[in-house]
Design an enzyme around this catalytic site. Structure first.
Site, PDB file in Angstrom:
ATOM      1  N   ARG A  77      26.412  48.726  45.402  1.00 34.44           N
ATOM      2  CA  ARG A  77      26.671  49.342  44.427  1.00 34.44           C
ATOM      3  C   ARG A  77      25.344  50.266  43.831  1.00 34.44           C
ATOM      4  O   ARG A  77      25.478  51.496  43.498  1.00 34.44           O
ATOM      5  CB  ARG A  77      27.087  48.624  42.999  1.00 34.44           C
ATOM      6  N   LYS A 132      40.037  36.214  47.784  1.00 31.53           N
ATOM      7  CA  LYS A 132      41.451  35.572  47.550  1.00 31.53           C
ATOM      8  C   LYS A 132      42.359  36.102  46.491  1.00 31.53           C
ATOM      9  O   LYS A 132      43.627  36.284  46.622  1.00 31.53           O
ATOM     10  CB  LYS A 132      40.939  33.950  47.403  1.00 31.53           C
ATOM     11  N   VAL A 186      39.672  30.556  51.152  1.00 33.72           N
ATOM     12  CA  VAL A 186      39.951  29.492  50.499  1.00 33.72           C
ATOM     13  C   VAL A 186      39.016  28.180  50.803  1.00 33.72           C
ATOM     14  O   VAL A 186      38.737  27.960  52.097  1.00 33.72           O
ATOM     15  CB  VAL A 186      41.317  28.949  50.837  1.00 33.72           C
ATOM     16  N   ASP A 203      41.352  31.489  40.033  1.00 33.13           N
ATOM     17  CA  ASP A 203      40.909  31.559  41.396  1.00 33.13           C
ATOM     18  C   ASP A 203      41.425  30.492  42.316  1.00 33.13           C
ATOM     19  O   ASP A 203      42.004  30.592  43.245  1.00 33.13           O
ATOM     20  CB  ASP A 203      39.349  30.958  41.262  1.00 33.13           C
ATOM     21  N   LYS A 260      44.075  30.635  45.345  1.00 36.82           N
ATOM     22  CA  LYS A 260      44.086  30.080  46.728  1.00 36.82           C
ATOM     23  C   LYS A 260      45.203  29.051  47.055  1.00 36.82           C
ATOM     24  O   LYS A 260      45.825  28.850  48.209  1.00 36.82           O
ATOM     25  CB  LYS A 260      42.786  28.810  46.512  1.00 36.82           C
TER      26      LYS A 260
HETATM   27  N1  LIG Z   1      30.420  33.060  45.743  1.00 35.58           N
HETATM   28  C1  LIG Z   1      31.259  32.124  46.232  1.00 35.58           C
HETATM   29  O1  LIG Z   1      31.012  31.013  46.279  1.00 35.58           O
HETATM   30  C2  LIG Z   1      32.518  32.615  46.860  1.00 35.58           C
HETATM   31  C3  LIG Z   1      33.102  34.017  46.909  1.00 35.58           C
HETATM   32  N2  LIG Z   1      34.132  34.291  47.361  1.00 35.58           N
HETATM   33  C4  LIG Z   1      34.368  35.589  47.345  1.00 35.58           C
HETATM   34  O2  LIG Z   1      33.443  36.564  48.122  1.00 35.58           O
HETATM   35  C5  LIG Z   1      33.742  37.792  47.497  1.00 35.58           C
HETATM   36  C6  LIG Z   1      32.352  38.156  47.031  1.00 35.58           C
HETATM   37  O3  LIG Z   1      31.737  37.173  46.171  1.00 35.58           O
HETATM   38  P1  LIG Z   1      30.431  37.183  45.688  1.00 35.58           P
HETATM   39  O4  LIG Z   1      29.363  37.419  46.758  1.00 35.58           O
HETATM   40  O5  LIG Z   1      30.150  35.818  44.949  1.00 35.58           O
HETATM   41  O6  LIG Z   1      30.305  38.021  44.448  1.00 35.58           O
HETATM   42  P2  LIG Z   1      28.989  38.978  43.781  1.00 35.58           P
HETATM   43  O7  LIG Z   1      29.460  39.600  42.533  1.00 35.58           O
HETATM   44  O8  LIG Z   1      27.907  38.062  43.965  1.00 35.58           O
HETATM   45  O9  LIG Z   1      28.955  40.256  44.899  1.00 35.58           O
HETATM   46  C7  LIG Z   1      29.694  41.179  45.102  1.00 35.58           C
HETATM   47  C8  LIG Z   1      28.935  42.307  45.285  1.00 35.58           C
HETATM   48  O10 LIG Z   1      29.782  43.489  45.377  1.00 35.58           O
HETATM   49  C9  LIG Z   1      29.024  44.607  44.958  1.00 35.58           C
HETATM   50  N3  LIG Z   1      30.106  45.753  44.752  1.00 35.58           N
HETATM   51  C10 LIG Z   1      31.009  45.883  43.672  1.00 35.58           C
HETATM   52  N4  LIG Z   1      31.649  47.147  43.882  1.00 35.58           N
HETATM   53  C11 LIG Z   1      31.204  47.587  45.124  1.00 35.58           C
HETATM   54  C12 LIG Z   1      31.393  48.659  45.650  1.00 35.58           C
HETATM   55  N5  LIG Z   1      32.548  49.711  45.218  1.00 35.58           N
HETATM   56  N6  LIG Z   1      30.826  49.006  46.764  1.00 35.58           N
HETATM   57  C13 LIG Z   1      29.636  48.210  47.213  1.00 35.58           C
HETATM   58  N7  LIG Z   1      29.422  47.222  46.226  1.00 35.58           N
HETATM   59  C14 LIG Z   1      30.100  46.811  45.354  1.00 35.58           C
HETATM   60  C15 LIG Z   1      28.443  44.042  43.664  1.00 35.58           C
HETATM   61  O11 LIG Z   1      27.434  45.036  43.267  1.00 35.58           O
HETATM   62  C16 LIG Z   1      27.985  42.788  44.001  1.00 35.58           C
HETATM   63  O12 LIG Z   1      26.655  43.005  44.648  1.00 35.58           O
HETATM   64  C17 LIG Z   1      34.582  37.506  46.224  1.00 35.58           C
HETATM   65  O13 LIG Z   1      35.853  37.864  46.593  1.00 35.58           O
HETATM   66  C18 LIG Z   1      34.693  36.072  45.978  1.00 35.58           C
HETATM   67  O14 LIG Z   1      35.996  35.706  45.425  1.00 35.58           O
HETATM   68  C19 LIG Z   1      34.840  33.390  48.273  1.00 35.58           C
HETATM   69  C20 LIG Z   1      34.419  32.093  48.291  1.00 35.58           C
HETATM   70  C21 LIG Z   1      33.188  31.653  47.669  1.00 35.58           C
HETATM   71  N1  LIG Z   2      34.158  30.790  42.190  1.00 34.32           N
HETATM   72  C1  LIG Z   2      34.668  29.915  43.235  1.00 34.32           C
HETATM   73  C2  LIG Z   2      33.897  30.402  44.505  1.00 34.32           C
HETATM   74  C3  LIG Z   2      34.865  29.951  45.745  1.00 34.32           C
HETATM   75  O1  LIG Z   2      35.766  30.230  46.078  1.00 34.32           O
HETATM   76  C4  LIG Z   2      34.617  28.645  43.086  1.00 34.32           C
HETATM   77  O2  LIG Z   2      33.953  27.869  42.174  1.00 34.32           O
HETATM   78  O3  LIG Z   2      34.924  27.686  44.011  1.00 34.32           O
HETATM   79 NA    NA Z   3      37.736  27.872  54.151  1.00 32.70          NA
END
Ligand SMILES: NC(=O)C1=CN([C@@H]2O[C@H](COP(=O)(O)OP(=O)(O)OC[C@H]3O[C@@H](n4cnc5c(N)ncnc54)[C@H](O)[C@@H]3O)[C@@H](O)[C@H]2O)C=CC1
Ligand SMILES: N[C@@H](CC=O)C(=O)O
Ligand code: NA
Length: 445
Positions: free
Chosen positions: A57, A117, A144, A213, A217
């Site tokens: 971003r 998800k 998930v 969330d 899932k």
């Molecule tokens: N953090 C976790 O433990 C887990 C996350 N997820 C999934 O993974 C995905 C990412 O999660 P996180 O990394 O935790 O989120 P985050 O918020 O840390 O990272 C998302 C990034 O995408 C960027 N972004 C947003 N809009 C954008 C655009 N139009 N162009 C380019 N960059 C853009 C943001 O600036 C941010 O740096 C989500 O779908 C989340 O549900 C899935 C499992 C576990």
């Molecule tokens: N926010 C989620 C991240 C993984 O999906 C969680 O807390 O489990």
């Molecule tokens: Na998994």
């Protein structure tokens, strides 16, 4: 940037080029692993796997990983349309622009790996149809239970069995909060802040604590397990924001812990087979394996006709564990590109109806504050009986002018229990129904 003709779009494939969308908690770890494990990835895939662009971003935002500035772009749309991109990893999150970017990537011939998800549970069918049309892979193991392999086992390993139930702790943030509340007596807000700092919580933690969330899932798990289509809107959802210290103490008195559970079941009824999918806090006995799932860990139980009970356990959230699942999918998608094959797509042939929560049955733990006088216990029991909710145990504690009754029911429908609670609240001898909690993980009675 080399944009030569040796991509997977051409016949003589020599390297796989990856575009990364988003460089937050998960994206930065995907970039790190792609760099640090480049040699092993090349050996496992059979060709180099190169990061050729990262959509962010803000170009100047602080990041957990050092990236060459020439890889960064704020134009994600242009990145997914580049002809030299073979694989797109979407870790932006949310519905838009993630959906449009994934659709554009597939249209332009890239295979896609996503951890999203929320998007899959809301509009997975559009994405799967686009992948089918483009003849490309759409993989989502990270969506998930983070690092835990659960999508692939359901889609492939159990494809010959009949899965009847999936029961799991699939949200790390809420498990972390409930675990801390149970073991240290910590408050809700401070524990949530800790989970956010550790990278477990979603960008908007409402998605975690209100159960969105986990419901997303559950929709994905139910769809895969039962070969049907279940969306987030089909899943009954309750979060943990109303869980009080008194609920946790009540569970402790029963030898139980409170967990946020995702429960997906095949239900055989008078009108054939249906699906039930729900997310809500529930008491489970401390002796149950799910009770020992601590901190941000996740666990998923799968019950199937031939295999019996299977349990999948591990880190369900956090940047590096989630990136591990993304990389696993990336390796498979890369191998498929090299071999010019496509993995399994959506399997939704069963087209099963989804039951409403009112039709779902389980057991209940109900705390009722009543007048401490003769006949009240019998009157309360009568209200349960009138609504066909059978009582398994009842405990009474005198507290001066009033008393507390703790009733545990046999299995009953949610609608019958709700009607019982409503009727109890209208009685002049009932001061309050102070807690209603479902009880899971014990034998059906
Ligand atoms: N953090 C976790 O433990 C887990 C996350 N997820 C999934 O993974 C995905 C990412 O999660 P996180 O990394 O935790 O989120 P985050 O918020 O840390 O990272 C998302 C990034 O995408 C960027 N972004 C947003 N809009 C954008 C655009 N139009 N162009 C380019 N960059 C853009 C943001 O600036 C941010 O740096 C989500 O779908 C989340 O549900 C899935 C499992 C576990
Ligand atoms: N926010 C989620 C991240 C993984 O999906 C969680 O807390 O489990
Ligand atoms: Na998994």
């Amino acid at each position: 940037m080399d944009s030569g003709s040796d991509t997977a779009h051409d016949s003589g494939v020599k390297r796989l080029r990856v575009a990364l969308l988003g460089c937050g908690s998960v994206g930065s770890q995907v970039a790190r692993l792609l760099h640090e494990q480049a040699g092993d990835l090349e050996a496992r895939v059979g060709a180099p796997v190169e990061l050729v662009g990262v959509a962010v971003r803000r170009l100047d935002a602080p990041r957990e990983v050092d990236l060459p500035t020439e890889l960064l772009t704020t134009d994600a749309e242009a990145l997914v349309r580049r002809d030299d991109v073979d694989l797109v990893v979407e870790v932006i999150g949310g519905i838009e622009p993630a959906r449009s970017l994934i659709l554009a990537a597939l249209e332009h011939g890239a295979s896609v790996v996503t951890a999203n998800k929320a998007l899959l549970a809301e509009d997975g069918s559009t994405l799967f149809a686009a992948a089918e049309k483009a003849d490309r892979d759409l993989y989502y193991e990270a969506a998930v239970a983070g690092a835990i392999p659960i999508i692939r086992p359901l889609r492939e390993s159990l494809a010959g069995d009949r899965v009847t139930r999936v029961l799991g702790i699939v949200n790390g943030t809420t498990n972390f909060i409930l675990d801390k509340m149970d073991t240290t007596g910590a408050g809700f807000t401070e524990t949530l802040e800790e989970a956010q700092a550790l990278g477990y919580a979603e960008a908007d933690p409402t998605a975690d604590i209100e159960g969105f969330d986990a419901a997303a899932k559950a929709a994905i798990l139910a769809s895969l397990a039962f070969h049907t289509r279940v969306t987030a809107a089909d899943v009954h959802r309750e979060g943990i924001v109303d869980i009080s210290a008194s609920d946790i103490a009540g569970a402790r008195d029963m030898g139980c812990v409170v967990k946020l559970l995702a429960i997906c079941e095949l239900v055989e009824g008078d009108h054939g087979t249906a699906v039930s999918a729900r997310v809500h806090p529930a008491m489970i006995p401390r002796s149950h394996p799910l009770a020992s799932v601590r901190e941000a860990y996740n666990a998923v139980f799968v019950e199937s006709e031939a295999a019996g009970q299977l349990m999948f356990y591990g880190p369900g959230a956090g940047g590096a564990p989630t990136a591990s699942a993304v990389l696993g999918d990336l390796v498979t998608a890369a191998r498929n590109r090299l071999s010019r094959v496509r993995g399994v797509g959506e399997s939704a042939y069963a087209q099963l109806p989804v039951l409403s929560m009112g039709e779902t049955t389980t057991r209940y733990h109900v705390q009722i504050d009543v007048d401490d006088r003769t006949g009240v216990l019998a009157a309360v029991a009568q209200v349960f009986a009138e609504h066909e909710v059978s009582i398994q145990t009842v405990r009474q504690e005198g507290r001066g002018v009033d008393a507390q009754l703790v009733v545990v029911s046999h299995r009953a429908s949610d609608a019958a229990l709700a009607a019982t609670v409503e009727a109890l609240r209208a009685k002049e001898y009932v001061h309050d129904v102070s807690s209603v909690m479902r009880v899971e993980g014990e034998s059906d009675q």
